[in-house]
Design a protein around this motif. Structure first.
Motif, PDB file in Angstrom:
ATOM      1  N   THR A  37      22.492   5.354 -18.138  1.00 44.90           N
ATOM      2  CA  THR A  37      23.459   5.912 -17.194  1.00 44.90           C
ATOM      3  C   THR A  37      23.484   7.430 -17.284  1.00 44.90           C
ATOM      4  OG1 THR A  37      25.269   5.823 -18.785  1.00 44.90           O
ATOM      5  CG2 THR A  37      24.939   3.871 -17.400  1.00 44.90           C
ATOM      6  N   ILE A  38      23.863   8.045 -16.185  1.00 43.07           N
ATOM      7  CA  ILE A  38      23.999   9.498 -16.159  1.00 43.07           C
ATOM      8  C   ILE A  38      25.119   9.919 -17.109  1.00 43.07           C
ATOM      9  CG2 ILE A  38      24.573  11.473 -14.698  1.00 43.07           C
ATOM     10  CD1 ILE A  38      23.212   9.933 -12.398  1.00 43.07           C
ATOM     11  N   ALA A  39      26.191   9.142 -17.135  1.00 40.93           N
ATOM     12  CA  ALA A  39      27.302   9.459 -18.048  1.00 40.93           C
ATOM     13  C   ALA A  39      26.841   9.417 -19.500  1.00 40.93           C
ATOM     14  CB  ALA A  39      28.449   8.486 -17.829  1.00 40.93           C
ATOM     15  N   GLY A  40      26.002   8.448 -19.824  1.00 38.89           N
ATOM     16  CA  GLY A  40      25.470   8.362 -21.186  1.00 38.89           C
ATOM     17  C   GLY A  40      24.599   9.553 -21.533  1.00 38.89           C
ATOM     18  N   ALA A  41      23.786   9.988 -20.587  1.00 40.32           N
ATOM     19  CA  ALA A  41      22.938  11.158 -20.819  1.00 40.32           C
ATOM     20  C   ALA A  41      23.782  12.418 -20.954  1.00 40.32           C
ATOM     21  CB  ALA A  41      21.928  11.316 -19.689  1.00 40.32           C
ATOM     22  N   MET A  42      24.860  12.512 -20.179  1.00 42.66           N
ATOM     23  CA  MET A  42      25.736  13.682 -20.273  1.00 42.66           C
ATOM     24  C   MET A  42      26.515  13.673 -21.586  1.00 42.66           C
ATOM     25  SD  MET A  42      26.926  14.022 -16.313  1.00 42.66           S
ATOM     26  CE  MET A  42      27.631  15.660 -16.409  1.00 42.66           C
ATOM     27  N   ASP A  43      26.807  12.482 -22.112  1.00 43.48           N
ATOM     28  CA  ASP A  43      27.494  12.379 -23.405  1.00 43.48           C
ATOM     29  C   ASP A  43      26.655  12.937 -24.544  1.00 43.48           C
ATOM     30  OD1 ASP A  43      29.733  11.271 -22.282  1.00 43.48           O
ATOM     31  OD2 ASP A  43      29.250   9.205 -22.868  1.00 43.48           O
ATOM     32  N   ILE A  44      25.340  12.844 -24.411  1.00 40.54           N
ATOM     33  CA  ILE A  44      24.498  13.364 -25.487  1.00 40.54           C
ATOM     34  C   ILE A  44      24.042  14.800 -25.232  1.00 40.54           C
ATOM     35  CG2 ILE A  44      23.728  11.102 -26.257  1.00 40.54           C
ATOM     36  CD1 ILE A  44      21.097  11.577 -24.798  1.00 40.54           C
ATOM     37  N   GLY A  45      24.581  15.438 -24.176  1.00 38.97           N
ATOM     38  CA  GLY A  45      24.364  16.865 -24.008  1.00 38.97           C
ATOM     39  C   GLY A  45      23.623  17.343 -22.786  1.00 38.97           C
ATOM     40  N   LYS A  53      23.077  18.232 -18.854  1.00 38.43           N
ATOM     41  CA  LYS A  53      23.894  18.611 -17.703  1.00 38.43           C
ATOM     42  C   LYS A  53      23.450  17.765 -16.508  1.00 38.43           C
ATOM     43  CE  LYS A  53      26.034  21.853 -19.911  1.00 38.43           C
ATOM     44  NZ  LYS A  53      27.205  21.427 -20.611  1.00 38.43           N
ATOM     45  N   GLU A  54      24.209  17.786 -15.407  1.00 35.27           N
ATOM     46  CA  GLU A  54      24.006  16.876 -14.267  1.00 35.27           C
ATOM     47  C   GLU A  54      22.571  16.790 -13.744  1.00 35.27           C
ATOM     48  OE1 GLU A  54      23.609  14.669 -11.045  1.00 35.27           O
ATOM     49  OE2 GLU A  54      25.273  14.433 -12.413  1.00 35.27           O
ATOM     50  N   PRO A  55      21.913  17.856 -13.331  1.00 32.22           N
ATOM     51  CA  PRO A  55      20.569  17.629 -12.766  1.00 32.22           C
ATOM     52  C   PRO A  55      19.578  17.085 -13.796  1.00 32.22           C
ATOM     53  CG  PRO A  55      21.322  19.861 -12.277  1.00 32.22           C
ATOM     54  CD  PRO A  55      22.304  19.243 -13.233  1.00 32.22           C
ATOM     55  N   GLU A  56      19.658  17.576 -15.028  1.00 31.52           N
ATOM     56  CA  GLU A  56      18.743  17.108 -16.071  1.00 31.52           C
ATOM     57  C   GLU A  56      19.092  15.681 -16.499  1.00 31.52           C
ATOM     58  OE1 GLU A  56      20.549  20.034 -16.537  1.00 31.52           O
ATOM     59  OE2 GLU A  56      18.967  21.376 -15.853  1.00 31.52           O
ATOM     60  N   ALA A  57      20.374  15.345 -16.503  1.00 33.71           N
ATOM     61  CA  ALA A  57      20.796  13.993 -16.882  1.00 33.71           C
ATOM     62  C   ALA A  57      20.218  12.972 -15.920  1.00 33.71           C
ATOM     63  CB  ALA A  57      22.323  13.907 -16.909  1.00 33.71           C
ATOM     64  N   ARG A  58      20.294  13.254 -14.639  1.00 27.72           N
ATOM     65  CA  ARG A  58      19.758  12.342 -13.622  1.00 27.72           C
ATOM     66  C   ARG A  58      18.249  12.173 -13.796  1.00 27.72           C
ATOM     67  NH1 ARG A  58      22.060  10.510  -9.221  1.00 27.72           N
ATOM     68  NH2 ARG A  58      23.763  12.003  -9.419  1.00 27.72           N
ATOM     69  N   ALA A  59      17.539  13.268 -13.990  1.00 25.23           N
ATOM     70  CA  ALA A  59      16.085  13.202 -14.170  1.00 25.23           C
ATOM     71  C   ALA A  59      15.720  12.455 -15.452  1.00 25.23           C
ATOM     72  CB  ALA A  59      15.497  14.614 -14.191  1.00 25.23           C
ATOM     73  N   THR A  60      16.490  12.646 -16.505  1.00 24.97           N
ATOM     74  CA  THR A  60      16.234  11.976 -17.773  1.00 24.97           C
ATOM     75  C   THR A  60      16.424  10.472 -17.646  1.00 24.97           C
ATOM     76  OG1 THR A  60      16.909  13.926 -19.016  1.00 24.97           O
ATOM     77  CG2 THR A  60      16.951  11.833 -20.192  1.00 24.97           C
ATOM     78  N   VAL A  61      17.487  10.064 -16.984  1.00 24.09           N
ATOM     79  CA  VAL A  61      17.769   8.639 -16.795  1.00 24.09           C
ATOM     80  C   VAL A  61      16.652   7.976 -15.993  1.00 24.09           C
ATOM     81  CG1 VAL A  61      19.335   7.066 -15.591  1.00 24.09           C
ATOM     82  CG2 VAL A  61      20.254   8.837 -17.065  1.00 24.09           C
ATOM     83  N   ILE A  62      16.189   8.627 -14.955  1.00 25.58           N
ATOM     84  CA  ILE A  62      15.100   8.085 -14.143  1.00 25.58           C
ATOM     85  C   ILE A  62      13.813   8.023 -14.958  1.00 25.58           C
ATOM     86  CG2 ILE A  62      13.631   8.523 -12.127  1.00 25.58           C
ATOM     87  CD1 ILE A  62      16.200   9.716 -10.812  1.00 25.58           C
ATOM     88  N   ALA A  63      13.548   9.067 -15.731  1.00 31.52           N
ATOM     89  CA  ALA A  63      12.335   9.101 -16.555  1.00 31.52           C
ATOM     90  C   ALA A  63      12.369   8.029 -17.646  1.00 31.52           C
ATOM     91  CB  ALA A  63      12.169  10.483 -17.179  1.00 31.52           C
TER      92      ALA A  63
END
Length: 67
Positions: free
Chosen positions: A35-43, A45-55
């Protein structure tokens, strides 16, 4: 070759999923567990979180459970 048809799920009384249909959403076996929220919890930010989750989802869908 198979063709896919999108079925709109409804909450009407008596409605049921047609035979040979598959539900593909976050709650199903094919849903993205990241989840984007999970990625944001570990540090992230929004555009990078979305890209990380997709990757992360792409290798996970192919069978890698490393993350």
């Amino acid at each position: 070759m198979r063709t896919c048809t999108r079925i709109q799920r409804r909450r009407d009384r008596g409605w049921s999923k047609p035979e040979r249909c598959m539900i593909v959403d976050r709650t199903s076996h094919f849903g993205n567990p990241f989840t984007i929220a999970g990625a944001m919890d570990i540090g992230y930010k929004e555009p990078e979180a979305r890209a990380t989750v997709i990757a992360q989802f792409s290798p996970w869908l192919r069978g890698s459970r490393a993350n």
